[in-house]
Each structure stands twice: as C-alpha cells, then as structure tokens.
Design a protein around this motif. Structure first.
Motif, PDB file in Angstrom:
ATOM      1  N   GLY A 244       0.677  -1.150   0.045  1.00 59.58           N
ATOM      2  CA  GLY A 244      -0.115  -0.058   0.148  1.00 59.58           C
ATOM      3  C   GLY A 244       0.822   1.402  -0.150  1.00 59.58           C
ATOM      4  N   LEU A 245       2.218   1.079  -0.310  1.00 61.32           N
ATOM      5  CA  LEU A 245       3.157   2.349  -0.070  1.00 61.32           C
ATOM      6  C   LEU A 245       2.869   3.058  -1.633  1.00 61.32           C
ATOM      7  N   ALA A 246       2.602   2.313  -2.348  1.00 66.50           N
ATOM      8  CA  ALA A 246       2.695   3.211  -3.924  1.00 66.50           C
ATOM      9  C   ALA A 246       1.452   2.549  -4.680  1.00 66.50           C
ATOM     10  N   THR A 247       1.113   3.335  -5.709  1.00 65.35           N
ATOM     11  CA  THR A 247      -0.077   3.122  -6.551  1.00 65.35           C
ATOM     12  C   THR A 247       0.977   2.052  -7.685  1.00 65.35           C
ATOM     13  N   PRO A 248       0.173   1.330  -8.503  1.00 66.56           N
ATOM     14  CA  PRO A 248       0.994   0.788  -9.739  1.00 66.56           C
ATOM     15  C   PRO A 248       1.967   1.862 -10.759  1.00 66.56           C
ATOM     16  N   SER A 249       1.252   3.192 -10.672  1.00 68.00           N
ATOM     17  CA  SER A 249       2.120   4.040 -11.494  1.00 68.00           C
ATOM     18  C   SER A 249       3.214   4.595 -10.755  1.00 68.00           C
ATOM     19  N   GLU A 250       3.151   4.726  -9.395  1.00 74.96           N
ATOM     20  CA  GLU A 250       4.320   5.140  -8.489  1.00 74.96           C
ATOM     21  C   GLU A 250       5.319   4.131  -8.505  1.00 74.96           C
ATOM     22  N   ALA A 251       4.955   2.615  -8.325  1.00 74.74           N
ATOM     23  CA  ALA A 251       5.580   1.543  -8.322  1.00 74.74           C
ATOM     24  C   ALA A 251       6.636   1.571  -9.543  1.00 74.74           C
ATOM     25  N   ALA A 252       5.802   1.798 -10.735  1.00 73.45           N
ATOM     26  CA  ALA A 252       6.554   1.664 -11.990  1.00 73.45           C
ATOM     27  C   ALA A 252       7.870   2.807 -12.016  1.00 73.45           C
ATOM     28  N   ALA A 253       7.618   3.971 -11.339  1.00 70.92           N
ATOM     29  CA  ALA A 253       8.525   4.880 -11.248  1.00 70.92           C
ATOM     30  C   ALA A 253       9.873   4.552 -10.389  1.00 70.92           C
ATOM     31  N   ILE A 254       9.139   3.818  -9.119  1.00 69.22           N
ATOM     32  CA  ILE A 254      10.157   3.592  -8.527  1.00 69.22           C
ATOM     33  C   ILE A 254      11.055   2.154  -9.011  1.00 69.22           C
ATOM     34  N   GLY A 255      10.218   1.246  -9.509  1.00 74.28           N
ATOM     35  CA  GLY A 255      11.127   0.213 -10.267  1.00 74.28           C
ATOM     36  C   GLY A 255      11.960   0.851 -11.121  1.00 74.28           C
ATOM     37  N   LEU A 256      11.721   1.814 -11.842  1.00 70.91           N
ATOM     38  CA  LEU A 256      12.573   2.253 -12.867  1.00 70.91           C
ATOM     39  C   LEU A 256      13.650   2.823 -12.563  1.00 70.91           C
ATOM     40  N   ALA A 257      13.554   3.758 -11.211  1.00 70.37           N
ATOM     41  CA  ALA A 257      14.813   4.341 -10.819  1.00 70.37           C
ATOM     42  C   ALA A 257      15.416   3.263 -10.096  1.00 70.37           C
ATOM     43  N   ALA A 258      15.091   2.250  -9.521  1.00 70.58           N
ATOM     44  CA  ALA A 258      15.854   1.119  -8.784  1.00 70.58           C
ATOM     45  C   ALA A 258      16.585   0.249 -10.056  1.00 70.58           C
ATOM     46  N   THR A 259      15.914   0.187 -11.295  1.00 71.70           N
ATOM     47  CA  THR A 259      16.907  -0.616 -12.321  1.00 71.70           C
ATOM     48  C   THR A 259      17.848   0.307 -12.707  1.00 71.70           C
ATOM     49  N   LEU A 260      17.761   1.645 -12.804  1.00 69.02           N
ATOM     50  CA  LEU A 260      18.730   2.729 -13.253  1.00 69.02           C
ATOM     51  C   LEU A 260      19.889   2.492 -12.120  1.00 69.02           C
ATOM     52  N   ILE A 261      19.661   2.383 -10.845  1.00 64.23           N
ATOM     53  CA  ILE A 261      20.416   2.427  -9.994  1.00 64.23           C
ATOM     54  C   ILE A 261      21.550   1.269 -10.105  1.00 64.23           C
TER      55      ILE A 261
END
Length: 437
Positions: A244-261
C-alpha cells in the motif's frame, strides 16, 4: 436497426477496415465514427466533439503512465547483462530436477515477467539466452522451443502486467486488485509448464543430456548472488504495491529508478543502452497508448449505437448457462487471437464483452485474469501468434514447426482456464484477502 443488423453492420466494418491493412488504431476510430454516423445519425460536429472529449480525458489517465515506465524497465534489463546473470544463477538450482535446464526457460520467464510486464520482452530476452544454449547442449529442440513459447506468455499475466493495466483502465477495475489476482494464476501456469517438462523427462530421459555438472554450496551461493538484482527489483515493485506504499504507477517509477541505480552500480548502464532502451520504450508505449485512447472512442461509439446491448439481447435469447457463456467467450477470443495481437484483442473486444460479463454477474476481477489467459493463447496460435514469430526469428525454424512445438503448452493454458473456472478463488482469493471483499 434490430440487434442482428447492428451486430452484422459493425462486424462488417471491422472486417473491412482490418482487411484493408490500415493501422489498427485508425481502424478503431473509423469503426466508431462510421457507426455513430450511420446508425445514430450524428452530425460531424457532434461526433468530433464527443471524440475529442474522450481522447482528451483518456490521454490524461494517471494509470496509463505506468505503461511506458514498465516498458522502459524491461528494455533496460533486456539490453544489459542482468538477464544473462539470471540464467546463470538459475542453472544450479534446477540441476537435479528431471528436465534440468529446460526449467530455466520457465523459471527465467516467470522472474523476468515480474519486472517487465511484456510477453514480447520476456520471450525475446529469455529466448536469446536459453534457446541456442540448450539446443547446443543437446536438449530436445521441440521442447526447448515450445516451453519458451508458453513461458514467454507469462509476461502478460504475472504482475506488473501491461495488459492488466489496459484492462483495468478500460473496465474501470482496480489495477492493484488485478495485479494481486494475477499472482497465483501465473504461478499455477508456470507450475503446469514445469510439471509437463518433468513428466516428459521421466517418460523419455533423452530429452535432456546426461548430468555431468555438480555444484557445491559455494556455487549455489554465487548463483544466488547473480539472481539477487532481479529478486531485489521484484521485491521493490510488488512489495511497494501490495504494502500500500505506492500505486502501480508510482511503483513503476520506483522500479525504473531502482533499475537505473542497479545497472549503473554494476557498470552496465552505458549511454548507448540508455538511449536505445528509451527510444524503444517510447515507440512501444506510443503504440499501446494510442490503441487504448482510440479504443475509448470505439467503446463510446458502441454505447451510442447500442452494440453491447444488441449482442446481450442475442445472448439472452440463446439463454446460455454461465459455463456456456464462458465457452462462447473462449471461442470468441481464440478466434480473435488468430488474427490480432493481445493489445488489439483487448481494446477491440472489451466494449462488447464487458457489459455482457457484468450483466451475467461474472466477477470483473476474475474475468480480467480469464481474458489475459485467452490473450496468452493468442500469442502461441498461428497465423498471428507473436511469440511464434519471435521464436521463428531466434531459431530459424519454420512457423508451422514452431507452432507444433508450442501446441502442448496451448493445451496446458486451456487446462489453466478449466482450473480457474472450477476454482475461481485461484484468482480472487489474494485480492480479497489483501484488500477486502
């Protein structure tokens, strides 16, 4: 017009526009606008106003913003060595299972699906690593190709699934609940695939070469470290959604940032990888979102010309049971899948089928999973099975040969649908447990 005339007229328009070879998004607009003009007798001004309003509203959908982010994440993984490391990391863990490395296609596709959301990306990425490697080591060619054709479709079902996002937007169903609903069915189908490989290996051990490799505890630990980046990404994306910390769209942004890192930390993120992955993601995302927006115009037009109500009246006259309705829908989607890709099947069919499903009292969450499995079937059925074309290009085999190799996995998907119908809780239990009835 009576219900039969309306249905036949719209079907004629669909066949003519698709048969002409024009873009599918243009076909959706033409069918919708011509239907409004002929059946509802709308003026050009009214049609333009309605269409512009719908396009503007759907173009600003927050939920659709997840699509380009998940696609870009999959493109980054596809163009770096993380996918190769995933295959190498899985190898020691499947060494003692009958069929051995044949399971890497299924397990690798399952893991990659959990971070990409795309069947094409899953099939291509895992296929480039496993197909030549397994065939070169002496594994059965047909089973190698067929298992990847089937396992590649898991990118459509296991969250984060792009098709589930599209379905959630069009059907106005919670995407978070759909993601939760896709977990167990996806794992169930992966289990069916793995079980089939085990049974084939027990019946005929020659499908896999004799085992020579042995792995120590240190080897297993090193293999786990190779899997760790993908496991971390899965945990970040799905954990942020289900907690419940993120919506799917927010999770997508978090996942992309994590992938880049992660790719930057592992020194795999070059400028060329960054640019080509972003360029490809933009092209694919533009295609998908254009289809969704044009499908919204079609859906509105179908409502004005009363096509869903007309088809519903025809079905009511047939008076089918729930099982018969599901069988009719299966036949309908398998037929569409012979000629259209999964995204097109979804956006073109939902304006027609969704009102019927709701009227029949079928759970829209369950139906979303059913629809995705139907689209998975279309990915491995000729003549337009997209996974078949990808594997044809990877292996150099003819399309009929690839389709024949994939046939057992087509029937395994049908078995998955049967299980889903008999035990709907496979799809509905987790979202109900996490988010209430």
């Amino acid at each position: 017009m009576d219900p039969y005339q309306i249905s036949l007229f719209v079907m004629f328009l669909v066949i003519v526009t698709l048969g002409s070879g024009i873009w599918i998004m243009a076909s959706l607009l033409i069918v919708g606008l011509v239907s409004q003009w002929v059946i509802s007798d709308f003026s050009l001004l009214k049609m333009g106003t309605i269409s512009a309003t719908i396009i503007a509203r759907n173009s600003m959908s927050w939920e659709l913003s997840a699509i380009p982010l998940f696609i870009w994440m999959g493109e980054l993984l596809f163009r770096t060595k993380l996918s190769v490391a995933m295959f190498e990391g899985l190898t020691p863990f499947v060494n003692r299972i009958p069929g051995r490395l044949l399971h890497t296609s299924v397990l690798g596709s399952t893991m990659f699906a959990a971070v990409s959301g795309s069947s094409a990306a899953t099939t291509t990425t895992v296929g480039r690593i496993t197909v030549n490697e397994l065939i070169g080591r002496g594994y059965d060619r047909s089973l190698t190709i067929g298992s990847l054709a089937g396992a590649g479709t898991l990118g459509l079902l296991i969250p984060p699934s792009i098709i589930l996002i599209i379905y959630g937007v069009m059907a106005e169903v919670s995407i978070i609940r759909l993601f939760a609903a896709g977990v167990f069915p996806g794992l169930m189908i992966a289990f069916l695939y793995g079980s089939y490989i085990v049974i084939r290996a027990l019946i005929n051990p020659d499908i896999a070469p004799k085992r020579h490799e042995t792995y120590s505890a240190g080897d297993m630990g090193a293999a786990f470290l190779k899997l760790l980046p993908v496991i971390v990404l899965i945990f970040i994306i799905l954990g942020s959604i289900y907690s419940g910390l993120a919506t799917p769209s927010e999770a997508a942004a978090i996942g992309l940032a994590a992938t880049l890192i992660i790719t930057l930390a592992l020194r795999q993120l070059t400028w060329d990888v960054f640019y080509t992955s972003l360029n490809s993601a933009v092209k694919v995302s533009a295609m998908i979102t254009s289809l969704v927006v044009c499908a919204a115009v079609l859906a509105s037009s179908m409502s004005y010309v009363r096509l869903p109500q007309s088809i519903a009246e025809i079905i009511v006259q047939l008076n089918p049971s729930e099982l018969q309705l599901i069988m009719l829908l299966m036949a309908f989607y398998i037929f569409l899948g012979l000629f259209l890709d999964g995204t097109s099947v979804t956006v073109m069919s939902l304006p027609i089928t969704m009102p019927i499903v709701i009227a029949a009292g079928i759970d829209p969450i369950w139906f979303g999973i059913f629809l995705v499995i139907m689209i998975e079937l279309s990915q491995i059925t000729p003549p337009v099975g997209f996974n078949l074309f990808l594997l044809q290009s990877l292996t150099g085999d003819s399309l009929p040969k690839v389709a024949l190799a994939a046939m057992p996995f087509f029937f395994l998907l049908c078995l998955g649908v049967a299980i889903l119908y008999v035990a709907p809780g496979v799809a509905t239990w987790l979202p109900d447990y996490l988010y209430g009835d």
